[in-house]
Write an enzyme that holds these catalytic residues in place. Structure first.
Site, PDB file in Angstrom:
ATOM      1  CB  CYS A  37      -0.944   0.000   1.187  1.00  0.00           C
ATOM      2  SG  CYS A  37      -0.182  -0.565   2.714  1.00  0.00           S
TER       3      CYS A  37
ATOM      4  CG  HIS B 243      -0.972   3.933   4.524  1.00  0.00           C
ATOM      5  ND1 HIS B 243      -1.696   3.586   5.642  1.00  0.00           N
ATOM      6  CD2 HIS B 243      -0.479   2.761   4.024  1.00  0.00           C
ATOM      7  CE1 HIS B 243      -1.650   2.275   5.798  1.00  0.00           C
ATOM      8  NE2 HIS B 243      -0.931   1.760   4.834  1.00  0.00           N
TER       9      HIS B 243
END
Ligand code: A2P
Length: 347
Positions: free
Chosen positions: A130, A243
């Site tokens: 990710c 994130h």
């Protein structure tokens, strides 16, 4: 392929698997049938899809007969065990785990960056980590413009990256702390509520974590340029979704912040949010549920000749996992690549 494919989602009861189902639905992915699969524990339960419910079946070696495409997000071990059986049945796998990412037989793909690598797939295609995905979406157009020499990245990663259990752990810990109770830590080695953990995954012999080395190695494979040096510090923070990354880039050639802003504004998959004086910059609370990679705080590194600093934020469950997987599947369909030429490559 003329008929619409039969699509399996392996790990359909997990955080990413559920998001895969919802993205297939949102993007009207042309599937003739969608089959959710998970462990024996979940067989017979249901997951929501397209206004109804689909019954979950157990993932086994024989699950892939008649399945054209399998989107996997069921952990590395599960994928290592079952993806070869899928490929052997002629089913193309797009795998979200780390099991196949650095395998030379498997392309590692971010559709905005290296879609042509899909041309040489042999049945298993890997979806990158990710934190790597959102970084390379921003690095690629800048690399094309000024040639990247070195990247120094620090991440601030949400708990949803560790699955449903970690989301529940943060919720439970926060609730307990407000009730003056001492919360237990089970998913992470320490409490994550009101804390930051400079450890994601296990430590390796070189004292970096596995997550940090994923960013180093995967970036080079996706960008297809071994001259790019990457060093990373990855940190888990008490955020549910999204994130964030502080990225310092050193280039071969000069690129001003203004030029970088123009390039990034025109790049696919990116939204530039960069008006810091007005308080406008990317944040996880705004990226959750969105498809784009958000870039801001674009500024020149005044300590070197050709350097930039960026702040990059994206929804780790969407672009960082489920969305990128579905985009790979869409690209396979567009390029008529949904077939396995040699079904025994992985045996
Ligand atoms: P299950 O719910 O039956 O355990 P998350 O990353 O959110 O924890 O989700 C992991 C997903 O992977 C879940 O759907 C989980 O199913 C699935 N999974 C885990 N182990 C296996 C296995 N051995 N076989 C099939 N699916 C598995």
């Amino acid at each position: 392929m003329s008929k619409q494919p039969v699509v399996a989602v392996a790990g359909a009861t997990g955080a990413v698997g559920r998001e895969m189902l919802s993205i297939l639905e949102q993007r009207s992915f042309p599937a003739s049938k969608v089959i959710p699969m998970a462990s024996a524990r979940s067989a017979g339960t249901t997951v929501p899809f397209a206004g109804g419910d689909l019954t979950v079946t157990e993932l086994t070696e024989d699950s892939f007969k008649g399945v054209d495409l399998a989107l996997f997000s069921a952990g590395g071990g599960t994928s290592e065990k079952f993806a070869p059986f899928a490929a052997q049945s002629g089913c193309v796998v797009v795998d979200n785990s780390s099991a196949w990412r650095m395998d030379d037989r498997c392309p590692l793909v971010v559709p905005e960056v290296n879609p042509d690598d899909l041309d040489w797939h042999d049945g298993i295609i890997a979806n990158p980590n990710c934190s790597t995905i959102q970084m390379v979406v921003a690095l690629k157009p800048l690399h094309d413009a000024a040639s990247i020499k070195r990247v120094v990245v620090s991440t601030y990663q949400a708990v949803s990256g560790s699955g449903q259990k970690a989301i529940t752990e943060l919720e439970t810990q926060v609730r307990k702390m407000f009730n003056m109770e001492d919360p237990e830590a089970s998913v992470y080695p320490h409490r994550i509520a009101f804390n930051c953990l400079p450890q994601i995954d296990v430590f390796l012999d070189n004292d970096y974590t596995k997550e940090e080395m994923k960013m180093v190695n995967e970036t080079v494979k996706i960008m297809g340029d071994h001259n790019i040096k990457v060093t990373a510090t990855t940190v888990r923070v008490p955020v549910f979704y999204g994130h964030s990354e502080s990225v310092n880039i050193e280039f071969e050639n000069k690129l001003t912040a203004k030029e970088a802003r123009v390039i990034l504004t025109q790049a696919p998959g990116i939204t530039v949010l960069d008006n810091p004086k007005e308080g406008i910059y990317p944040m996880p609370i705004n990226s959750a549920g969105e498809d784009e990679t958000f870039v801001g705080r674009i500024r020149e590194d005044e300590t070197i000749d050709n350097g930039l600093n960026l702040w990059i934020v994206s929804d780790n469950i969407r672009k960082g996992a489920a969305l990128n997987t579905v985009q790979i599947a869409e690209t396979l369909l567009e390029r008529d690549l949904l077939r396995v030429e040699d079904p025994n490559v992985f045996f």
